[in-house]
Design an enzyme around this catalytic site. Structure first.
Site, short mmCIF file in Angstrom:
data_model
loop_
_atom_site.label_atom_id
_atom_site.label_comp_id
_atom_site.label_asym_id
_atom_site.label_seq_id
_atom_site.Cartn_x
_atom_site.Cartn_y
_atom_site.Cartn_z
N HIS A 114 3.68 0.47 -11.16
CA HIS A 114 4.25 -0.09 -9.92
C HIS A 114 5.75 -0.35 -10.00
O HIS A 114 6.25 -1.38 -9.52
CB HIS A 114 3.51 -1.37 -9.53
CG HIS A 114 2.07 -1.16 -9.14
ND1 HIS A 114 1.60 0.01 -8.61
CD2 HIS A 114 1.00 -2.00 -9.21
CE1 HIS A 114 0.30 -0.10 -8.36
NE2 HIS A 114 -0.08 -1.30 -8.73
N HIS A 190 0.32 -2.99 -1.23
CA HIS A 190 -0.75 -3.42 -2.14
C HIS A 190 -1.53 -4.61 -1.58
O HIS A 190 -1.94 -5.51 -2.33
CB HIS A 190 -0.12 -3.77 -3.49
CG HIS A 190 -1.02 -3.59 -4.67
ND1 HIS A 190 -2.15 -4.36 -4.88
CD2 HIS A 190 -0.97 -2.72 -5.71
CE1 HIS A 190 -2.74 -3.99 -6.00
NE2 HIS A 190 -2.04 -2.99 -6.53
N GLU A 326 -4.72 1.58 -1.28
CA GLU A 326 -3.31 1.87 -1.46
C GLU A 326 -3.07 3.36 -1.18
O GLU A 326 -3.41 4.21 -2.01
CB GLU A 326 -2.88 1.52 -2.89
CG GLU A 326 -3.21 0.10 -3.32
CD GLU A 326 -3.25 -0.03 -4.83
OE1 GLU A 326 -2.26 0.35 -5.49
OE2 GLU A 326 -4.27 -0.50 -5.35
#
Length: 367
Positions: A114, A190, A326
């Site tokens: 991420h 997210h 996601e």
């Protein structure tokens, strides 16, 4: 008070706490004519709340989060945030691009996750209300410029994320980005949803994902290939409760500690805005439809929530207390560059990254 023909006014804002750096944060809230509201924080571009009606018209907050910015900074497992510069995992925190080797922070086992130690989820975004929209919409425009080599990624990336709420209870998220040097971009949101409201688990939610294939991983959560969902606990082509097969003795469920995998969506055309997934919560009757231009969607079932901290209103957040959908390019796609089965995550000067996802909330009557 709402005007009958559309929304009243513009998004509102209020202070939401102070970060450890001393930076003050602001929560912006969009509200539509149905009373649905979406709260967005300038720190991380986080969707703090989505309040939506159940089949009886009762409003609940259907996303997990916190009441203050301080708690997001201290505890958050990526609740509600914009995730980038590269969402999901990059194997071993390194990649080659145009003959140059780049190294990223390793923050998830042996991998980079991420965007690194301070990804887009932990930066301050500049927020302003979007002007010129129809009366039936309210919008927020968030911008952030990521400097060349921030978190190890090449190129200055100028990023804009737009959140727009309409009177049909649709939240549209549009991502766009440009760069001055070849780089890697994979942006998503997210948000952890629980369509009953926070406090219980997500296992009774019934999920349908329009995908014939998924991306099984190695033990370090890096995809190894693309494989058919047929005959596996990953076949969600018909509505299936999250909990129906999550405990099956399947190697992939062990690797992910549950569902934490990317599905390769069946697309009407590359980049088409198609329905990717539909989630129904039988008790409340709430339905979430996820539309996206992206080629993949990662279903994550909050396998690492453990009840050790509370969310909004002091409610403990239990194991598997929510789920994420996601929308994104496939994980670790940079290591499959040139493979036609893996859409590219490389963005070059002169190109614009453009991606749209819609979270649409509605209800169904009792079965």
């Amino acid at each position: 008070f709402f005007r009958a023909e559309g929304m009243a006014g513009t998004p509102t804002r209020r202070p939401f706490g102070t970060l450890s750096s001393g930076q003050e944060t602001t929560l912006w809230t969009m509200t539509n004519a149905q009373g649905m509201s979406v709260g967005v924080l300038d720190y991380g571009g986080i969707i703090v709340s989505i309040k939506a009606p159940d089949r009886q018209g009762k409003m609940d907050d259907v996303v997990l989060g916190f009441d203050t910015a301080e708690e997001y900074e201290k505890h958050s497992p990526y609740f509600g945030c914009i995730t980038g510069r590269c969402a999901n995992r990059v194997a071993k925190g390194q990649f080659d691009l145009d003959g140059v080797a780049y190294s990223l922070a390793v923050n998830n086992g042996p991998n980079s996750l991420h965007g690194g130690l301070k990804g887009f989820d932990k930066v301050m975004w500049a927020v302003e209300a979007v002007g010129g929209l129809p009366d039936s919409e309210q919008g927020l425009s968030l911008t952030y410029t990521s400097p060349d080599m921030e978190e190890g990624y090449p190129g200055t990336l100028a990023t804009r994320v737009r959140y727009v709420l309409d009177n049909s209870n649709r939240l549209t998220i549009n991502y766009s980005a440009t760069t001055d040097k070849a780089t890697v971009v994979n942006l998503t949101n997210h948000t952890y949803f629980n369509l009953q409201g926070a406090g219980g688990d997500c296992l009774s939610h019934e999920v349908r994902i329009d995908a014939d294939r998924y991306a099984p991983t190695d033990a370090d959560a890096i995809p190894t290939a693309l494989a058919p969902v047929d005959g596996t606990p990953f076949d969600f082509r018909g509505p299936t409760a999250i909990g129906a097969r999550i405990g099956h003795e399947h190697e992939q469920l062990k690797f992910g500690a549950g569902y934490d995998h990317c599905w390769c969506l069946n697309k009407s055309a590359p980049g088409a805005l198609d329905v990717a997934a539909v989630v129904t919560e039988p008790t409340s009757g709430r339905v979430l439809r996820v539309h996206t231009t992206e080629p993949g969607v990662q279903l994550y079932t909050a396998n690492y929530l453990d009840g050790s901290f509370a969310g909004k209103g002091g409610v403990q957040l239990p194991y598997r207390g929510g789920f994420c959908l996601e929308t994104q390019h496939y994980p670790d796609a940079i290591h499959h560059e040139g493979d036609p089965e893996w859409p590219t995550v490389v963005l070059r000067p002169g190109q614009t990254f453009d991606s749209t996802t819609v979270f649409e909330l509605s209800t169904v009557g009792p079965a």
